[in-house]
Scaffold this motif. Structure first.
Motif, PDB file in Angstrom:
ATOM      1  N   ALA A 302       0.867  -1.187   0.000  1.00 31.69           N
ATOM      2  CA  ALA A 302       0.000   0.000   0.000  1.00 31.69           C
ATOM      3  C   ALA A 302       0.898   1.230   0.000  1.00 31.69           C
ATOM      4  O   ALA A 302       1.999   1.192   0.569  1.00 31.69           O
ATOM      5  N   PRO A 303       0.470   2.323  -0.646  1.00 37.66           N
ATOM      6  CA  PRO A 303       1.334   3.518  -0.656  1.00 37.66           C
ATOM      7  C   PRO A 303       1.434   4.137   0.739  1.00 37.66           C
ATOM      8  O   PRO A 303       0.482   4.076   1.526  1.00 37.66           O
ATOM      9  N   THR A 304       2.607   4.705   1.014  1.00 38.82           N
ATOM     10  CA  THR A 304       2.789   5.446   2.276  1.00 38.82           C
ATOM     11  C   THR A 304       2.300   6.884   2.039  1.00 38.82           C
ATOM     12  O   THR A 304       2.142   7.304   0.888  1.00 38.82           O
ATOM     13  N   PRO A 305       2.079   7.645   3.100  1.00 38.81           N
ATOM     14  CA  PRO A 305       1.670   9.040   2.880  1.00 38.81           C
ATOM     15  C   PRO A 305       2.801   9.835   2.217  1.00 38.81           C
ATOM     16  O   PRO A 305       3.971   9.616   2.539  1.00 38.81           O
ATOM     17  N   ASP A 306       2.456  10.708   1.282  1.00 38.81           N
ATOM     18  CA  ASP A 306       3.454  11.597   0.674  1.00 38.81           C
ATOM     19  C   ASP A 306       3.606  12.804   1.597  1.00 38.81           C
ATOM     20  O   ASP A 306       2.805  13.735   1.575  1.00 38.81           O
ATOM     21  N   ILE A 307       4.637  12.754   2.415  1.00 39.33           N
ATOM     22  CA  ILE A 307       4.805  13.762   3.481  1.00 39.33           C
ATOM     23  C   ILE A 307       5.035  15.149   2.877  1.00 39.33           C
ATOM     24  O   ILE A 307       4.465  16.142   3.323  1.00 39.33           O
ATOM     25  N   LEU A 308       5.862  15.178   1.823  1.00 39.96           N
ATOM     26  CA  LEU A 308       6.191  16.473   1.213  1.00 39.96           C
ATOM     27  C   LEU A 308       4.942  17.152   0.651  1.00 39.96           C
ATOM     28  O   LEU A 308       4.757  18.367   0.814  1.00 39.96           O
ATOM     29  N   LYS A 309       4.075  16.362   0.023  1.00 40.71           N
ATOM     30  CA  LYS A 309       2.827  16.934  -0.536  1.00 40.71           C
ATOM     31  C   LYS A 309       1.972  17.493   0.597  1.00 40.71           C
ATOM     32  O   LYS A 309       1.352  18.546   0.473  1.00 40.71           O
ATOM     33  N   GLU A 310       1.934  16.754   1.707  1.00 38.17           N
ATOM     34  CA  GLU A 310       1.108  17.187   2.828  1.00 38.17           C
ATOM     35  C   GLU A 310       1.669  18.457   3.468  1.00 38.17           C
ATOM     36  O   GLU A 310       0.923  19.353   3.860  1.00 38.17           O
ATOM     37  N   VAL A 311       3.002  18.521   3.532  1.00 41.79           N
ATOM     38  CA  VAL A 311       3.659  19.737   4.054  1.00 41.79           C
ATOM     39  C   VAL A 311       3.248  20.917   3.189  1.00 41.79           C
ATOM     40  O   VAL A 311       2.884  21.986   3.683  1.00 41.79           O
ATOM     41  N   GLU A 312       3.334  20.699   1.886  1.00 43.39           N
ATOM     42  CA  GLU A 312       3.015  21.774   0.943  1.00 43.39           C
ATOM     43  C   GLU A 312       1.566  22.251   1.129  1.00 43.39           C
ATOM     44  O   GLU A 312       1.280  23.453   1.117  1.00 43.39           O
ATOM     45  N   ALA A 313       0.672  21.300   1.340  1.00 43.93           N
ATOM     46  CA  ALA A 313      -0.750  21.661   1.475  1.00 43.93           C
ATOM     47  C   ALA A 313      -1.025  22.429   2.765  1.00 43.93           C
ATOM     48  O   ALA A 313      -1.898  23.283   2.808  1.00 43.93           O
ATOM     49  N   ARG A 314      -0.255  22.124   3.822  1.00 46.10           N
ATOM     50  CA  ARG A 314      -0.563  22.711   5.134  1.00 46.10           C
ATOM     51  C   ARG A 314       0.292  23.914   5.486  1.00 46.10           C
ATOM     52  O   ARG A 314       0.073  24.550   6.500  1.00 46.10           O
ATOM     53  N   LYS A 315       1.331  24.188   4.688  1.00 47.88           N
ATOM     54  CA  LYS A 315       2.335  25.147   5.152  1.00 47.88           C
ATOM     55  C   LYS A 315       1.861  26.589   5.076  1.00 47.88           C
ATOM     56  O   LYS A 315       0.878  26.909   4.385  1.00 47.88           O
ATOM     57  N   GLY A 316       2.573  27.448   5.782  1.00 42.15           N
ATOM     58  CA  GLY A 316       2.347  28.894   5.676  1.00 42.15           C
ATOM     59  C   GLY A 316       3.465  29.492   4.852  1.00 42.15           C
ATOM     60  O   GLY A 316       3.574  29.218   3.660  1.00 42.15           O
ATOM     61  N   GLU A 317       4.370  30.241   5.531  1.00 43.52           N
ATOM     62  CA  GLU A 317       5.446  30.923   4.799  1.00 43.52           C
ATOM     63  C   GLU A 317       6.744  30.125   4.760  1.00 43.52           C
ATOM     64  O   GLU A 317       7.764  30.633   4.315  1.00 43.52           O
ATOM     65  N   GLN A 318       6.708  28.880   5.238  1.00 44.99           N
ATOM     66  CA  GLN A 318       7.949  28.103   5.269  1.00 44.99           C
ATOM     67  C   GLN A 318       8.516  27.920   3.853  1.00 44.99           C
ATOM     68  O   GLN A 318       7.764  27.727   2.904  1.00 44.99           O
ATOM     69  N   PHE A 319       9.844  27.941   3.768  1.00 44.75           N
ATOM     70  CA  PHE A 319      10.521  27.627   2.508  1.00 44.75           C
ATOM     71  C   PHE A 319      10.740  26.114   2.507  1.00 44.75           C
ATOM     72  O   PHE A 319      11.338  25.560   3.435  1.00 44.75           O
ATOM     73  N   VAL A 320      10.243  25.431   1.469  1.00 45.03           N
ATOM     74  CA  VAL A 320      10.260  23.957   1.494  1.00 45.03           C
ATOM     75  C   VAL A 320      11.214  23.391   0.426  1.00 45.03           C
ATOM     76  O   VAL A 320      11.142  23.752  -0.749  1.00 45.03           O
ATOM     77  N   VAL A 321      12.077  22.506   0.886  1.00 43.15           N
ATOM     78  CA  VAL A 321      13.098  21.901   0.015  1.00 43.15           C
ATOM     79  C   VAL A 321      12.934  20.386   0.026  1.00 43.15           C
ATOM     80  O   VAL A 321      12.799  19.781   1.097  1.00 43.15           O
ATOM     81  N   GLY A 322      12.943  19.775  -1.153  1.00 42.73           N
ATOM     82  CA  GLY A 322      12.915  18.313  -1.249  1.00 42.73           C
ATOM     83  C   GLY A 322      14.211  17.813  -1.856  1.00 42.73           C
ATOM     84  O   GLY A 322      15.008  18.594  -2.396  1.00 42.73           O
ATOM     85  N   PHE A 323      14.444  16.537  -1.746  1.00 40.35           N
ATOM     86  CA  PHE A 323      15.568  15.887  -2.420  1.00 40.35           C
ATOM     87  C   PHE A 323      14.974  14.889  -3.407  1.00 40.35           C
ATOM     88  O   PHE A 323      13.985  14.219  -3.079  1.00 40.35           O
ATOM     89  N   ALA A 324      15.549  14.776  -4.581  1.00 42.13           N
ATOM     90  CA  ALA A 324      15.091  13.778  -5.537  1.00 42.13           C
ATOM     91  C   ALA A 324      16.223  12.793  -5.791  1.00 42.13           C
ATOM     92  O   ALA A 324      17.311  13.183  -6.229  1.00 42.13           O
ATOM     93  N   ALA A 325      15.968  11.528  -5.467  1.00 40.68           N
ATOM     94  CA  ALA A 325      16.961  10.481  -5.731  1.00 40.68           C
ATOM     95  C   ALA A 325      16.601   9.856  -7.077  1.00 40.68           C
ATOM     96  O   ALA A 325      15.576   9.191  -7.204  1.00 40.68           O
ATOM     97  N   GLU A 326      17.440  10.084  -8.078  1.00 37.84           N
ATOM     98  CA  GLU A 326      17.136   9.624  -9.448  1.00 37.84           C
ATOM     99  C   GLU A 326      18.244   8.708  -9.966  1.00 37.84           C
ATOM    100  O   GLU A 326      19.387   8.795  -9.506  1.00 37.84           O
ATOM    101  N   THR A 327      17.875   7.864 -10.948  1.00 32.54           N
ATOM    102  CA  THR A 327      18.899   7.008 -11.565  1.00 32.54           C
ATOM    103  C   THR A 327      19.046   7.302 -13.054  1.00 32.54           C
ATOM    104  O   THR A 327      19.969   6.817 -13.694  1.00 32.54           O
ATOM    105  N   HIS A 328      18.110   8.070 -13.649  1.00 31.30           N
ATOM    106  CA  HIS A 328      18.196   8.444 -15.052  1.00 31.30           C
ATOM    107  C   HIS A 328      17.357   9.701 -15.273  1.00 31.30           C
ATOM    108  O   HIS A 328      16.492  10.030 -14.451  1.00 31.30           O
ATOM    109  N   ASP A 329      17.610  10.401 -16.374  1.00 24.93           N
ATOM    110  CA  ASP A 329      16.897  11.666 -16.673  1.00 24.93           C
ATOM    111  C   ASP A 329      16.764  12.515 -15.410  1.00 24.93           C
ATOM    112  O   ASP A 329      15.664  12.980 -15.048  1.00 24.93           O
TER     113      ASP A 329
END
Ligand code: PMT
Length: 406
Positions: A302-329
């Protein structure tokens, strides 16, 4: 960490923890510092000057009226040339004298004479540390800009447990490093960092996880602390010791990480999500261990909650940074994630490359921001990457019109 070229005065007072000052001295010297040791009369009842003289390679100072030296002049000269004065261990008596400007021996005279930053590392019985007189002296010293470390909790010389132990040598060195570190451009900021993997249980002994060591997230927490921020580090299971000074919140599953992040989100000004959150978890977590000799095993995830999406939906003025772990493109995928999660900055790393990304000490990242900017950084140690990410956050935020900070 290096202390090459730094002149440190190490003051030692009369506590049973005086023997630990020997280990501190050894580390300071190993890191390249020139160290002058000042012992109070009572310190010498616990450890003799010869040990300190041998390890520092310098005479030990204690008597203001030593006929062999011109100590009165020496203390002024020492006070002027040192980069920092560290008192470890510091007794309740030393705290009281320092808070009230009493200068009745070499060490307390130096404390008044020096303009250098001062770090005081108390060690005493728990009841003494809790005494209102000691608390008032600590508050006075802090209000004057003196760094006073909190003692550790644990077993004390009296045999009782309490708060009063000398902090670990690494914690003292880290505090000294911060004292000497000139950049404080994150003071007033509250940075929420996530680090490490999550573990999604299948049964009481097995779990799904990933290769994240927590090094990248810990480096971000350390860099932010060194630059003056308050830091909350929410971390999945790792073998790392969290940086001293961070509020550390250990978690296991993605759901636990989500709860911790959402709890600390309202007080944060910057959120950096370096954790490698498992995207899926076993739909059922078995209460008993699965039999190992089954013919085959089909698991439903089953999928886990997407924490970053939820942060984005609930945030105020916070500056939000994510990391993307990629293997191609790498850049294309990272840009897609940046846009779908609607965050401010994405730090992309190619985790298929050896020597960077998961578990490595180095990383090589591209910084993509939501205003279209793309910056390729060279491979460097994770602490340097962390500082580059923090620099970028400050630069982007400074350019951001207030009405864009949703
Ligand atoms: O820990 P180290 O060994 O030092 O390795 C560092 C690292 C490779 C883990 C780090 O540099 C890194 O890339 N971290 C992000 C890993 C990841 O989960 O990437 P992602 O592309 O799957 O996720 C994108 C972002 O969404 C991440 O910020 C992640 O924290 C977040 N996310 C993902 C899934 C989920 N359910 N919730 C999330 O919030």
């Amino acid at each position: 960490m290096t202390l090459k070229g730094k002149e440190i005065i190490l003051g030692v007072t009369g506590s049973i923890a005086a023997y630990k000052a020997v280990y501190l001295l050894r580390e300071l010297v190993r890191l390249g510092a020139g160290v002058s040791v000042v012992l109070t009369e009572h310190a010498q009842k616990f450890v003799g000057p010869l040990t300190f003289r041998t390890l520092s390679g310098r005479p030990v100072l204690s008597d203001l009226f030593d006929p062999q030296t011109d100590a009165a002049v020496e203390h002024v000269e020492l006070a002027a040339r040192c980069h920092a004065l560290v008192v470890a261990p510091a007794t309740a008596n030393l705290l009281a004298k320092a808070a009230h400007g009493i200068a009745d021996d070499f060490l307390t005279t130096l404390l008044l004479a020096t303009q250098a930053p001062v770090l005081v590392v108390p060690a005493m019985d728990g009841a003494m540390w809790d005494h209102p007189a000691v608390a008032a002296n600590v508050a006075t010293l802090r209000s004057r800009g003196v760094g006073v470390l909190e003692p550790d909790l644990g077993e004390l010389a009296s045999g009782l447990a309490g708060k009063g132990r000398l902090p670990e040598i690494d914690a003292i060195l880290e505090a000294l490093h911060r004292l000497l570190s000139p950049v404080r451009d994150l003071s007033g900021e509250r940075v929420l960092v996530t680090a490490g993997p999550t573990r999604e249980p299948l049964d009481p002994v097995r779990y799904f996880s990933n290769r994240s060591s927590g090094k990248m997230g810990n480096a971000l927490a350390l860099a932010a602390l060194r630059r003056g921020a308050e830091v909350v580090l929410v971390s999945g299971p790792t073998s790392l010791t969290p940086p001293p000074g961070a509020v550390f919140v250990p978690v296991g599953t993605a759901e636990e990480m989500r709860e911790a992040v959402l709890q600390h989100l309202p007080s944060a000004t910057i959120v950096i999500k370096a954790a490698a959150v498992a995207d899926y978890r076993p739909k059922e977590s078995n209460a008993v261990k699965l039999k190992s000799k089954q013919e085959g095993l089909t698991l439903t995830l089953a999928p886990t909650p997407d924490i970053l999406k939820e942060v984005e939906a609930r945030k105020g003025e916070q500056f939000v940074v994510g990391f993307a772990a990629e293997t191609h493109d790498v850049k294309r995928n990272a840009r897609e994630k940046l846009e779908s999660k609607r965050i401010d900055l994405m730090v992309a790393n190619d985790v298929s490359q050896s020597g960077i990304g998961f578990e490595a000490d180095d990383n090589q990242v591209t910084l993509l921001d939501r205003w279209g900017g793309v910056i390729d950084l060279p491979r460097m140690p994770k602490l340097q990457v962390a500082n580059a990410v923090l620099d970028r956050i400050l630069a982007l935020r400074a350019q951001m019109p207030a009405n864009v900070r949703r």
